[in-house]
Write an enzyme that holds these catalytic residues in place. Structure first.
Site, PDB file in Angstrom:
ATOM      1  N   LYS A 221       0.185   7.217  -5.282  1.00 33.26           N
ATOM      2  CA  LYS A 221      -1.041   7.574  -5.995  1.00 33.26           C
ATOM      3  C   LYS A 221      -0.758   8.558  -7.120  1.00 33.26           C
ATOM      4  O   LYS A 221       0.315   9.135  -7.214  1.00 33.26           O
ATOM      5  CB  LYS A 221      -2.074   8.137  -5.006  1.00 33.26           C
ATOM      6  CG  LYS A 221      -2.736   7.033  -4.175  1.00 33.26           C
ATOM      7  CD  LYS A 221      -3.803   7.548  -3.236  1.00 33.26           C
ATOM      8  CE  LYS A 221      -4.419   6.365  -2.476  1.00 33.26           C
ATOM      9  NZ  LYS A 221      -5.340   6.829  -1.407  1.00 33.26           N
ATOM     10  N   ARG A 257      -0.569   5.443   5.611  1.00 30.61           N
ATOM     11  CA  ARG A 257      -0.658   4.173   4.875  1.00 30.61           C
ATOM     12  C   ARG A 257       0.334   4.216   3.714  1.00 30.61           C
ATOM     13  O   ARG A 257       0.290   5.144   2.913  1.00 30.61           O
ATOM     14  CB  ARG A 257      -2.095   4.015   4.364  1.00 30.61           C
ATOM     15  CG  ARG A 257      -2.418   2.713   3.661  1.00 30.61           C
ATOM     16  CD  ARG A 257      -3.902   2.710   3.256  1.00 30.61           C
ATOM     17  NE  ARG A 257      -4.268   1.498   2.542  1.00 30.61           N
ATOM     18  CZ  ARG A 257      -4.138   1.339   1.242  1.00 30.61           C
ATOM     19  NH1 ARG A 257      -3.660   2.310   0.493  1.00 30.61           N
ATOM     20  NH2 ARG A 257      -4.496   0.212   0.670  1.00 30.61           N
TER      21      ARG A 257
HETATM   22  C1  8Y4 Z   1      -0.694   3.117  -6.913  1.00 26.41           C
HETATM   23  C2  8Y4 Z   1      -0.823   2.411  -5.766  1.00 26.41           C
HETATM   24  C3  8Y4 Z   1      -1.738   3.901  -7.330  1.00 26.41           C
HETATM   25  C4  8Y4 Z   1      -1.990   2.477  -5.020  1.00 26.41           C
HETATM   26  C5  8Y4 Z   1      -2.904   3.950  -6.601  1.00 26.41           C
HETATM   27  C6  8Y4 Z   1      -3.036   3.243  -5.440  1.00 26.41           C
HETATM   28  C7  8Y4 Z   1      -6.656   4.360   0.858  1.00 26.41           C
HETATM   29  C8  8Y4 Z   1      -7.184   3.226   1.485  1.00 26.41           C
HETATM   30  C9  8Y4 Z   1      -6.694   2.761  -0.575  1.00 26.41           C
HETATM   31  C10 8Y4 Z   1      -6.552   5.564   1.614  1.00 26.41           C
HETATM   32  C11 8Y4 Z   1      -7.483   4.344   3.470  1.00 26.41           C
HETATM   33  C12 8Y4 Z   1      -4.511   2.965  -3.499  1.00 26.41           C
HETATM   34  C13 8Y4 Z   1      -7.698   0.877   0.791  1.00 26.41           C
HETATM   35  C14 8Y4 Z   1      -5.966   3.025  -3.238  1.00 26.41           C
HETATM   36  N1  8Y4 Z   1      -6.334   4.040  -0.419  1.00 26.41           N
HETATM   37  N2  8Y4 Z   1      -7.602   3.204   2.775  1.00 26.41           N
HETATM   38  N3  8Y4 Z   1      -7.217   2.232   0.570  1.00 26.41           N
HETATM   39  N4  8Y4 Z   1      -6.980   5.490   2.913  1.00 26.41           N
HETATM   40  N5  8Y4 Z   1      -7.886   4.373   4.751  1.00 26.41           N
HETATM   41  N6  8Y4 Z   1      -4.220   3.314  -4.773  1.00 26.41           N
HETATM   42  O1  8Y4 Z   1      -6.128   6.626   1.144  1.00 26.41           O
HETATM   43  O2  8Y4 Z   1      -3.715   2.649  -2.666  1.00 26.41           O
HETATM   44  S1  8Y4 Z   1      -6.549   1.836  -2.042  1.00 26.41           S
END
Ligand code: 8Y4
Length: 280
Positions: A221, A257
Site C-alpha cells: 500500500k 493479508r
Molecule cells: C497496491 C496493492 C496498492 C494493493 C494498494 C493496494 C484490505 C482489504 C483491501 C485490508 C481487508 C489494497 C480487500 C486494497 N485492503 N481487506 N482489501 N483489509 N480485510 N490496495 O486492509 O490491497 S484492497
C-alpha cells in the site's frame, strides 16, 4: 485458539497469512474470461505452497478512481474462482465483497469468509451475511473509495477506529452473527493519511485488545511506498510490507493479508518463534 470457518478450523494463536487473489481484469495480462479460473487456480496453489492458509478472492477494485463493477460482472469474476478453489484445494476461501448478492452466491459456491471493506453497511449486506451463516471480517473505512483519501480528519484515529469497530460489532451481533464469527480490521489506507496509518500501526495493541481476532492488510500500500525511495514498483515494496506484517503480528494481529505470501510467511515465523504459540 481456533477460529471456525464453516467446515474448517484455523489456529489463530499462530500468525496466519491471507494471500491476495485478484480477479479484476487489470490483474490479468491475457485475461480471456475462459482461462481465468485456471490462471487463478495456479496462483492459488502456489500461495498455499508458500504458506497461505486463507485466500482472499476479490472482483471489485477499491482503488480511488476505479470504475464500479456491476453485480453480474462481479459474480462472473468471483464465483468460478471461489468454486474452483473451494472444491479442489484445502484452504479457507475468503470473498472480498460488499455486494449482498455476491455474498449469498459466494457462500453457495463454497466460500468460508466474507471480507467486507464496508463492514456490511451496504443495503442488504448484513442480512445476506446473517442468512449465509459465514464468519465476517469487519473493516474500518472512513468515507467511500474515491473520496476517502481527500483530507481525512480524526481527533484520535485509534479511538475512532476502535469505537467504529465496536459499534459495528454490536450491530452485526444484534442481527444474528455470533461473537465468535467476527474478525476486526482497522483498514490501513482506507480514509487515513500516512500519519494516521502509522499511528494505527504503532498502537495496534488497542485494536487487538477489543477481544476479536484482528486481520491487517498493509501489503504494497501507499503507506509502504511512501517511506521507501521514490517510485518503487509494487513488487519492490514486499520487503517493507513483510516488516510491517511482523509489527502487526507482534502487536497481536492474527491474520495478515499479503501479496507476497512467501516473504510474509517467513517473516511471521520469526514472530512465532519469538512469542511462542499462544503467548501473544
Ligand atoms: C497496491 C496493492 C496498492 C494493493 C494498494 C493496494 C484490505 C482489504 C483491501 C485490508 C481487508 C489494497 C480487500 C486494497 N485492503 N481487506 N482489501 N483489509 N480485510 N490496495 O486492509 O490491497 S484492497
Amino acid at each position: 485458539m481456533n477460529f471456525r470457518f464453516r467446515n474448517k478450523a484455523l489456529d489463530v494463536s499462530v500468525p496466519q497469512v491471507m494471500g491476495i487473489l485478484n480477479v479484476t481484469p487489470d490483474s490479468f495480462s491475457d485475461g480471456g474470461l475462459f482461462d481465468r479460473p485456471d490462471v487463478a487456480l495456479r496462483h492459488a496453489e502456489s500461495m498455499i505452497a508458500e504458506g497461505a492458509s486463507i485466500l482472499d478472492v476479490g472482483g471489485e477494485s477499491t482503488r480511488p478512481g476505479a470504475t464500479p463493477v456491476s453485480t453480474q460482472e462481479e459474480l462472473d469474476r468471483v464465483l468460478p474462482v471461489v468454486r474452483a478453489i473451494a472444491t479442489s484445494l484445502d484452504v479457507i476461501v475468503s470473498v472480498d465483497t460488499s455486494n449482498p448478492i455476491v455474498i449469498s452466491e459466494a457462500a453457495n459456491a463454497g466460500a468460508h469468509l466474507i471480507n467486507d471493506v464496508r463492514a456490511l453497511r451496504r443495503e442488504g449486506a448484513l442480512e445476506a451475511a446473517v442468512a449465509c451463516g459465514l464468519p465476517v471480517c469487519l473493516m474500518h473505512m472512513k468515507g467511500e473509495p474515491g473520496v476517502m483519501q481527500d483530507q481525512p480528519i480524526y481527533d484520535n484515529v485509534v479511538d475512532e477506529v476502535s469505537d467504529f469497530l465496536l459499534r459495528r460489532v454490536q450491530d452485526v451481533m444484534a442481527a444474528g452473527i455470533p461473537k465468535d464469527q467476527i474478525l476486526l480490521d482497522p483498514g490501513f489506507g482506507f480514509g487515513k493519511s500516512l500519519e494516521h496509518n502509522y499511528q494505527l500501526l504503532n498502537r495496534l495493541e488497542q485494536i487487538s485488545a477489543l477481544g476479536f481476532p484482528v486481520l491487517t492488510g498493509l501489503s504494497r500500500k501507499r503507506m509502504i511506498a511512501a517511506i521507501l525511495n521514490g517510485d518503487m514498483s509494487p513488487e519492490q515494496r514486499d520487503g517493507a510490507s513483510a516488516a510491517a506484517a511482523v509489527i502487526c503480528a507482534m502487536k497481536g494481529a492474527r491474520i495478515v493479508r499479503a501479496h507476497d505470501v512467501k516473504a510474509t510467511w517467513e517473516a511471521l515465523q520469526v514472530v512465532r518463534a519469538t512469542l511462542g504459540e499462544g503467548h501473544v
